[in-house]
Scaffold this motif. Sequence first.
Motif, PDB file in Angstrom:
ATOM      1  N   ASN A 167       5.905  10.533  12.765  1.00  0.00           N
ATOM      2  CA  ASN A 167       6.296  11.277  13.966  1.00  0.00           C
ATOM      3  C   ASN A 167       7.510  10.663  14.655  1.00  0.00           C
ATOM      4  N   ALA A 168       7.650   9.343  14.514  1.00  0.00           N
ATOM      5  CA  ALA A 168       8.796   8.665  15.125  1.00  0.00           C
ATOM      6  C   ALA A 168      10.048   8.774  14.264  1.00  0.00           C
ATOM      7  N   GLY A 169       9.929   9.415  13.104  1.00  0.00           N
ATOM      8  CA  GLY A 169      11.090   9.583  12.243  1.00  0.00           C
ATOM      9  C   GLY A 169      11.509   8.325  11.513  1.00  0.00           C
ATOM     10  N   ILE A 170      10.567   7.402  11.315  1.00  0.00           N
ATOM     11  CA  ILE A 170      10.873   6.141  10.633  1.00  0.00           C
ATOM     12  C   ILE A 170      10.517   6.298   9.154  1.00  0.00           C
ATOM     13  N   ARG A 171      11.470   6.047   8.288  1.00  0.00           N
ATOM     14  CA  ARG A 171      11.219   6.164   6.855  1.00  0.00           C
ATOM     15  C   ARG A 171      10.624   4.865   6.303  1.00  0.00           C
ATOM     16  N   ALA A 172       9.774   5.018   5.306  1.00  0.00           N
ATOM     17  CA  ALA A 172       9.175   3.864   4.622  1.00  0.00           C
ATOM     18  C   ALA A 172       8.872   4.292   3.198  1.00  0.00           C
ATOM     19  N   ARG A 173       9.877   4.196   2.344  1.00  0.00           N
ATOM     20  CA  ARG A 173       9.720   4.664   0.966  1.00  0.00           C
ATOM     21  C   ARG A 173       8.803   3.722   0.186  1.00  0.00           C
ATOM     22  N   PRO A 174       7.839   4.276  -0.536  1.00  0.00           N
ATOM     23  CA  PRO A 174       6.924   3.418  -1.307  1.00  0.00           C
ATOM     24  C   PRO A 174       7.575   2.912  -2.591  1.00  0.00           C
ATOM     25  N   ARG A 175       7.185   1.723  -2.975  1.00  0.00           N
ATOM     26  CA  ARG A 175       7.579   1.154  -4.267  1.00  0.00           C
ATOM     27  C   ARG A 175       6.309   0.968  -5.077  1.00  0.00           C
ATOM     28  N   ARG A 176       6.278   1.514  -6.283  1.00  0.00           N
ATOM     29  CA  ARG A 176       5.083   1.439  -7.121  1.00  0.00           C
ATOM     30  C   ARG A 176       5.247   0.365  -8.189  1.00  0.00           C
ATOM     31  N   TYR A 177       4.116  -0.217  -8.588  1.00  0.00           N
ATOM     32  CA  TYR A 177       4.098  -1.278  -9.587  1.00  0.00           C
ATOM     33  C   TYR A 177       3.226  -0.850 -10.770  1.00  0.00           C
ATOM     34  N   PRO A 178       3.458  -1.439 -11.929  1.00  0.00           N
ATOM     35  CA  PRO A 178       2.653  -1.072 -13.104  1.00  0.00           C
ATOM     36  C   PRO A 178       1.334  -1.824 -13.165  1.00  0.00           C
ATOM     37  N   ASP A 179       0.730  -2.050 -12.013  1.00  0.00           N
ATOM     38  CA  ASP A 179      -0.476  -2.876 -11.945  1.00  0.00           C
ATOM     39  C   ASP A 179      -1.605  -2.061 -11.317  1.00  0.00           C
ATOM     40  N   CYS A 180      -2.742  -2.024 -11.990  1.00  0.00           N
ATOM     41  CA  CYS A 180      -3.928  -1.332 -11.500  1.00  0.00           C
ATOM     42  C   CYS A 180      -5.116  -2.279 -11.625  1.00  0.00           C
ATOM     43  N   TYR A 181      -6.086  -2.124 -10.738  1.00  0.00           N
ATOM     44  CA  TYR A 181      -7.213  -3.051 -10.698  1.00  0.00           C
ATOM     45  C   TYR A 181      -8.512  -2.304 -10.427  1.00  0.00           C
ATOM     46  N   VAL A 182      -9.591  -2.883 -10.922  1.00  0.00           N
ATOM     47  CA  VAL A 182     -10.941  -2.457 -10.570  1.00  0.00           C
ATOM     48  C   VAL A 182     -11.642  -3.677  -9.987  1.00  0.00           C
ATOM     49  N   MET A 183     -12.364  -3.482  -8.896  1.00  0.00           N
ATOM     50  CA  MET A 183     -13.063  -4.620  -8.297  1.00  0.00           C
ATOM     51  C   MET A 183     -14.474  -4.227  -7.907  1.00  0.00           C
ATOM     52  N   GLY A 184     -15.345  -5.238  -7.895  1.00  0.00           N
ATOM     53  CA  GLY A 184     -16.729  -5.006  -7.526  1.00  0.00           C
ATOM     54  C   GLY A 184     -17.392  -6.292  -7.066  1.00  0.00           C
ATOM     55  N   ASP A 185     -18.438  -6.131  -6.267  1.00  0.00           N
ATOM     56  CA  ASP A 185     -19.210  -7.270  -5.759  1.00  0.00           C
ATOM     57  C   ASP A 185     -20.563  -7.316  -6.473  1.00  0.00           C
ATOM     58  N   PHE A 186     -20.923  -8.516  -6.944  1.00  0.00           N
ATOM     59  CA  PHE A 186     -22.187  -8.731  -7.648  1.00  0.00           C
ATOM     60  C   PHE A 186     -22.844 -10.007  -7.128  1.00  0.00           C
ATOM     61  N   THR A 250     -27.150  -5.712  -9.501  1.00  0.00           N
ATOM     62  CA  THR A 250     -26.891  -6.326  -8.191  1.00  0.00           C
ATOM     63  C   THR A 250     -25.579  -5.862  -7.578  1.00  0.00           C
ATOM     64  N   ASN A 251     -24.890  -4.919  -8.224  1.00  0.00           N
ATOM     65  CA  ASN A 251     -23.606  -4.442  -7.694  1.00  0.00           C
ATOM     66  C   ASN A 251     -23.791  -3.764  -6.338  1.00  0.00           C
ATOM     67  N   SER A 252     -22.970  -4.151  -5.369  1.00  0.00           N
ATOM     68  CA  SER A 252     -23.059  -3.579  -4.022  1.00  0.00           C
ATOM     69  C   SER A 252     -21.787  -2.855  -3.598  1.00  0.00           C
ATOM     70  N   MET A 253     -20.724  -2.961  -4.380  1.00  0.00           N
ATOM     71  CA  MET A 253     -19.481  -2.266  -4.085  1.00  0.00           C
ATOM     72  C   MET A 253     -18.651  -2.201  -5.345  1.00  0.00           C
ATOM     73  N   ILE A 254     -18.006  -1.064  -5.570  1.00  0.00           N
ATOM     74  CA  ILE A 254     -17.064  -0.950  -6.677  1.00  0.00           C
ATOM     75  C   ILE A 254     -15.936  -0.034  -6.232  1.00  0.00           C
ATOM     76  N   SER A 255     -14.724  -0.369  -6.629  1.00  0.00           N
ATOM     77  CA  SER A 255     -13.586   0.440  -6.263  1.00  0.00           C
ATOM     78  C   SER A 255     -12.439   0.144  -7.195  1.00  0.00           C
ATOM     79  N   ALA A 256     -11.449   1.032  -7.201  1.00  0.00           N
ATOM     80  CA  ALA A 256     -10.264   0.850  -8.032  1.00  0.00           C
ATOM     81  C   ALA A 256      -9.037   1.144  -7.186  1.00  0.00           C
ATOM     82  N   PHE A 257      -7.935   0.486  -7.519  1.00  0.00           N
ATOM     83  CA  PHE A 257      -6.716   0.736  -6.753  1.00  0.00           C
ATOM     84  C   PHE A 257      -5.480   0.480  -7.599  1.00  0.00           C
ATOM     85  N   GLU A 258      -4.430   1.233  -7.271  1.00  0.00           N
ATOM     86  CA  GLU A 258      -3.111   0.990  -7.813  1.00  0.00           C
ATOM     87  C   GLU A 258      -2.318   0.208  -6.777  1.00  0.00           C
ATOM     88  N   VAL A 259      -1.264  -0.430  -7.211  1.00  0.00           N
ATOM     89  CA  VAL A 259      -0.490  -1.282  -6.309  1.00  0.00           C
ATOM     90  C   VAL A 259       0.812  -0.594  -5.932  1.00  0.00           C
TER      91      VAL A 259
END
Length: 378
Positions: A167-186, A250-259
């Motif tokens: 809304n303030a007209g401020i640009r913030a172009r994203p930069r993508r990386y070739p890195d992806c991850y899966v994480m979980g708590d056990f 015993t897994n209590s959380m699982i998620s995946a994300f790109e960087v």
Amino acid sequence: MHDVIVVGGGPVGLYTGLLLRRAGLDAVVLERRPERGTHSRAIGIHPPALRALDAVGIADELRERGVLIRDGVARSSGRHVGTISFSALPGAEQYVLAVPQAVTEEILERRLEREFPGTLRRDVSLLTTHDAGDRILAVTRSQGEDAVLDARLIVAADGARSSVRDNAGIRARPRRYPDCYVMGDFRDDTADGDDAVLYLETGGIVESFPLPGGLRRWVVRVGSPVEQPSVDRLAALIRDRTGVAVDQATNSMISAFEVRSRLAERFVAGRTVLVGDAAHEISPIGGQGMNLGWLDAARLVPIIVASLRDGQDVAAQLAGYEKDRRAEATLARRKAHLNMALGRPLPVPLMRGRNAVLSALIRNPTVHGGVARAFTMQ
């Protein structure tokens, strides 16, 4: 009219609101979520941020409910590569504190509500903002009802996809990386205690961090985005690369994300100021983003107070805020880039050679101290 509207009730927004209210300003924190989230992506609190949190009296409770990580261990193919100890760091905080983000938010929210009831307003969505020159107008919606709030300043703590920034007209172009991850708590069935462990494997890095309650977080680099992560697939990746068999039950959380990362072209525009991910999105690898946001707020709030409460001309201070915080975010992005590069797959001969070099460097006291400071944002 409020002095400040803080948009975003996550860890950074709650902390900013608490600092503003403690300084005597009329501030409100708007959060679109009706309830506090339970998902904990951010877990690491570094010494500089812990000192900033100590200023609002919550550091001790965080320590009580967290795990103090004093050593980081690197392994590869079942062999020890090296250990980075934080025991030689300056100051009293010779560790990284591991606390689930949900716990951190709970503590911040409870402190804000106890000291300044009503400051946090949940289930309030920001529709748009308008900078009127002498004030800023925020159009909000809650339970189907629209309202317009007036403020002298708005602080955007609403994350990487910040609507306030747009809304303030401020640009913030994203930069993508070739890195992806899966994480979980056990449940933690390892013998690693309170150590963080990095497994430098040919298939990609596996990171392992202790959490309160006898849990351990596992973060695994994968070759492509994972839309629907599964516990059995994550457990198989951990076992295949590290030899550790986690108990899937015993897994209590699982998620995946790109960087990705992004750096706003400006942190200040008229009566809008950006903090945290709204200003600078950093790769989660390295755990710097939330900490940077708290340090943004610690630097920004005294400038806001000098302007709104004391009537000072703070143009130069705001310029200094933007310059310094941009430099810190740029440095954090470089660190994250190096961390991700370290975790990418390598052929066996190259992996062995690189690990031999890393092992030798870690044994050098000067390099060891520099790496320890880098890992703890000092």
